[in-house]
Design a protein around this motif. Structure first.
Motif, PDB file in Angstrom:
ATOM      1  N   GLU A 150       7.566  14.299 -34.901  1.00 28.00           N
ATOM      2  CA  GLU A 150       7.792  15.382 -35.854  1.00 28.00           C
ATOM      3  C   GLU A 150       9.017  16.218 -35.472  1.00 28.00           C
ATOM      4  O   GLU A 150       9.833  16.571 -36.333  1.00 28.00           O
ATOM      5  CB  GLU A 150       6.517  16.241 -35.860  1.00 28.00           C
ATOM      6  N   SER A 156       4.441  22.131 -48.557  1.00 25.93           N
ATOM      7  CA  SER A 156       4.688  21.455 -49.837  1.00 25.93           C
ATOM      8  C   SER A 156       4.301  22.362 -50.998  1.00 25.93           C
ATOM      9  O   SER A 156       3.161  22.783 -51.077  1.00 25.93           O
ATOM     10  CB  SER A 156       3.823  20.199 -49.974  1.00 25.93           C
ATOM     11  N   TRP A 194       9.241  14.281 -54.002  1.00 24.08           N
ATOM     12  CA  TRP A 194       8.795  13.405 -55.093  1.00 24.08           C
ATOM     13  C   TRP A 194       9.834  13.379 -56.226  1.00 24.08           C
ATOM     14  O   TRP A 194       9.494  13.472 -57.402  1.00 24.08           O
ATOM     15  CB  TRP A 194       7.406  13.839 -55.611  1.00 24.08           C
ATOM     16  N   THR A 247      12.303  14.825 -36.562  1.00 28.46           N
ATOM     17  CA  THR A 247      12.553  14.949 -38.012  1.00 28.46           C
ATOM     18  C   THR A 247      13.008  16.371 -38.339  1.00 28.46           C
ATOM     19  O   THR A 247      13.920  16.565 -39.154  1.00 28.46           O
ATOM     20  CB  THR A 247      11.281  14.561 -38.801  1.00 28.46           C
ATOM     21  N   LYS A 265       8.496  14.502 -45.533  1.00 23.50           N
ATOM     22  CA  LYS A 265       9.445  15.222 -46.388  1.00 23.50           C
ATOM     23  C   LYS A 265       9.426  16.730 -46.095  1.00 23.50           C
ATOM     24  O   LYS A 265      10.477  17.346 -45.889  1.00 23.50           O
ATOM     25  CB  LYS A 265       9.126  14.957 -47.876  1.00 23.50           C
ATOM     26  N   THR A 266       8.233  17.298 -46.077  1.00 21.09           N
ATOM     27  CA  THR A 266       8.134  18.741 -45.837  1.00 21.09           C
ATOM     28  C   THR A 266       8.562  19.086 -44.407  1.00 21.09           C
ATOM     29  O   THR A 266       9.197  20.118 -44.176  1.00 21.09           O
ATOM     30  CB  THR A 266       6.694  19.226 -46.103  1.00 21.09           C
ATOM     31  N   THR A 267       8.238  18.207 -43.468  1.00 23.36           N
ATOM     32  CA  THR A 267       8.656  18.413 -42.078  1.00 23.36           C
ATOM     33  C   THR A 267      10.182  18.511 -42.007  1.00 23.36           C
ATOM     34  O   THR A 267      10.736  19.377 -41.329  1.00 23.36           O
ATOM     35  CB  THR A 267       8.150  17.233 -41.217  1.00 23.36           C
ATOM     36  N   THR A 273       3.754   7.991 -35.514  1.00 28.59           N
ATOM     37  CA  THR A 273       4.723   9.039 -35.174  1.00 28.59           C
ATOM     38  C   THR A 273       6.170   8.645 -35.479  1.00 28.59           C
ATOM     39  O   THR A 273       7.082   9.418 -35.229  1.00 28.59           O
ATOM     40  CB  THR A 273       4.647   9.366 -33.664  1.00 28.59           C
ATOM     41  N   GLY A 298       2.645  12.309 -46.721  1.00 27.43           N
ATOM     42  CA  GLY A 298       2.570  12.429 -45.266  1.00 27.43           C
ATOM     43  C   GLY A 298       3.649  11.692 -44.500  1.00 27.43           C
ATOM     44  O   GLY A 298       3.522  11.470 -43.301  1.00 27.43           O
TER      45      GLY A 298
HETATM   46  N1  LIG Z   1       8.442  11.230 -36.982  1.00 28.19           N
HETATM   47  C1  LIG Z   1       7.769  12.081 -37.756  1.00 28.19           C
HETATM   48  N2  LIG Z   1       8.428  12.775 -38.721  1.00 28.19           N
HETATM   49  C2  LIG Z   1       7.771  13.603 -39.549  1.00 28.19           C
HETATM   50  N3  LIG Z   1       6.445  13.829 -39.517  1.00 28.19           N
HETATM   51  C3  LIG Z   1       5.737  13.163 -38.600  1.00 28.19           C
HETATM   52  C4  LIG Z   1       6.360  12.270 -37.688  1.00 28.19           C
HETATM   53  N4  LIG Z   1       5.394  11.750 -36.890  1.00 28.19           N
HETATM   54  C5  LIG Z   1       4.244  12.286 -37.279  1.00 28.19           C
HETATM   55  N5  LIG Z   1       4.422  13.150 -38.305  1.00 28.19           N
HETATM   56  C6  LIG Z   1       3.351  13.861 -39.012  1.00 28.19           C
HETATM   57  O1  LIG Z   1       3.304  13.368 -40.326  1.00 28.19           O
HETATM   58  C7  LIG Z   1       3.001  14.426 -41.230  1.00 28.19           C
HETATM   59  C8  LIG Z   1       4.115  14.596 -42.228  1.00 28.19           C
HETATM   60  O2  LIG Z   1       3.690  15.505 -43.186  1.00 28.19           O
HETATM   61  P1  LIG Z   1       4.638  16.149 -44.285  1.00 28.19           P
HETATM   62  O3  LIG Z   1       3.878  17.274 -44.881  1.00 28.19           O
HETATM   63  O4  LIG Z   1       5.969  16.437 -43.711  1.00 28.19           O
HETATM   64  O5  LIG Z   1       4.768  14.940 -45.321  1.00 28.19           O
HETATM   65  P2  LIG Z   1       5.263  14.938 -46.840  1.00 28.19           P
HETATM   66  O6  LIG Z   1       6.127  13.732 -46.964  1.00 28.19           O
HETATM   67  O7  LIG Z   1       5.848  16.243 -47.199  1.00 28.19           O
HETATM   68  O8  LIG Z   1       3.909  14.684 -47.642  1.00 28.19           O
HETATM   69  P3  LIG Z   1       3.496  15.145 -49.130  1.00 28.19           P
HETATM   70  O9  LIG Z   1       4.055  14.134 -50.063  1.00 28.19           O
HETATM   71  O10 LIG Z   1       2.014  15.121 -49.076  1.00 28.19           O
HETATM   72  O11 LIG Z   1       4.045  16.531 -49.381  1.00 28.19           O
HETATM   73  C9  LIG Z   1       2.791  15.672 -40.385  1.00 28.19           C
HETATM   74  O12 LIG Z   1       1.416  15.805 -40.103  1.00 28.19           O
HETATM   75  C10 LIG Z   1       3.577  15.358 -39.111  1.00 28.19           C
HETATM   76  O13 LIG Z   1       3.060  16.005 -37.977  1.00 28.19           O
END
Ligand SMILES: Nc1ncnc2c1ncn2[C@@H]1O[C@H](COP(=O)(O)OP(=O)(O)OP(=O)(O)O)[C@@H](O)[C@H]1O
Ligand SMILES: [Mg+2]
Length: 156
Positions: free
Chosen positions: A10, A61, A107, A13, A40-42, A130, A37
């Motif tokens: 995480e 999000s 999205w 990212t 994207k939000t990360t 991860t 998951g």
């Molecule tokens: N390399 C990585 N990069 C980003 N997130 C990671 C990574 N490894 C593990 N994670 C985990 O994956 C999840 C990513 O969640 P995030 O909210 O960023 O996804 P998202 O693409 O925004 O999903 P959504 O479409 O539901 O909004 C978090 O729980 C984060 O801790």
């Protein structure tokens, strides 16, 4: 121009999001693609950090609110179109923000129109618990701008 990155966790990212901010200016449009998951939000958290948004501000999000606004060096309009089927795109008024701040759309595959000629697409792919593959594709001025990111240590 296309660049691939692999992030191992995480924090990587977030760091990648932060490193993008050196290239950002008001009027920029960033489209994010990838499954639930996948990070994207990360990534947006890193962008907010890089643009000096108050760390107390919770980057999450905007699935129900559709748009979150963060004030930093520039205003960030963080959009999530996951639930778009319930609302017409025009009602969101995206065009009003497009020249004011940085617009980042989760999205983005739900968009049914092209919003600008210059924009950055970012694709997130889940590799394992991860690990993520993150691909940047630039259009218009972003084709050249992306060369700067190619020097990033996370670039593959
Ligand atoms: N390399 C990585 N990069 C980003 N997130 C990671 C990574 N490894 C593990 N994670 C985990 O994956 C999840 C990513 O969640 P995030 O909210 O960023 O996804 P998202 O693409 O925004 O999903 P959504 O479409 O539901 O909004 C978090 O729980 C984060 O801790
Ligand atoms: Mg999200």
């Amino acid at each position: 121009m296309q660049i691939n990155f692999i992030t191992e966790n995480e924090e990587d990212t977030i760091k990648l999001g932060r490193s993008l901010t050196k290239l950002l200016k008001p009027g920029d449009l960033i489209l994010l693609y990838g499954d639930l998951g996948c990070g994207k939000t990360t990534f947006v958290k890193g962008v907010a950090e890089g643009l000096l948004v108050d760390p107390e501000v919770y980057v999450t999000s905007p699935t129900f609110s559709l748009i979150n606004v963060y004030e930093g060096k520039y205003t960030i309009y963080h959009v999530d179109l996951y639930r778009l089927e319930h609302i017409e795109l025009e009602e969101l008024g995206l065009h009003e923000f497009l020249n004011e701040g940085i617009v980042i759309i989760e999205w983005a595959d739900r968009l049914n129109e092209s919003l600008k000629e210059d924009f950055l697409e970012i694709y997130f792919k889940y590799l394992d618990l991860t690990k993520r593959k993150i691909t940047f594709i630039g259009y218009g001025e972003w084709q050249e701008l992306l060369r700067e990111l190619d020097k990033d240590e996370l670039s593959t």
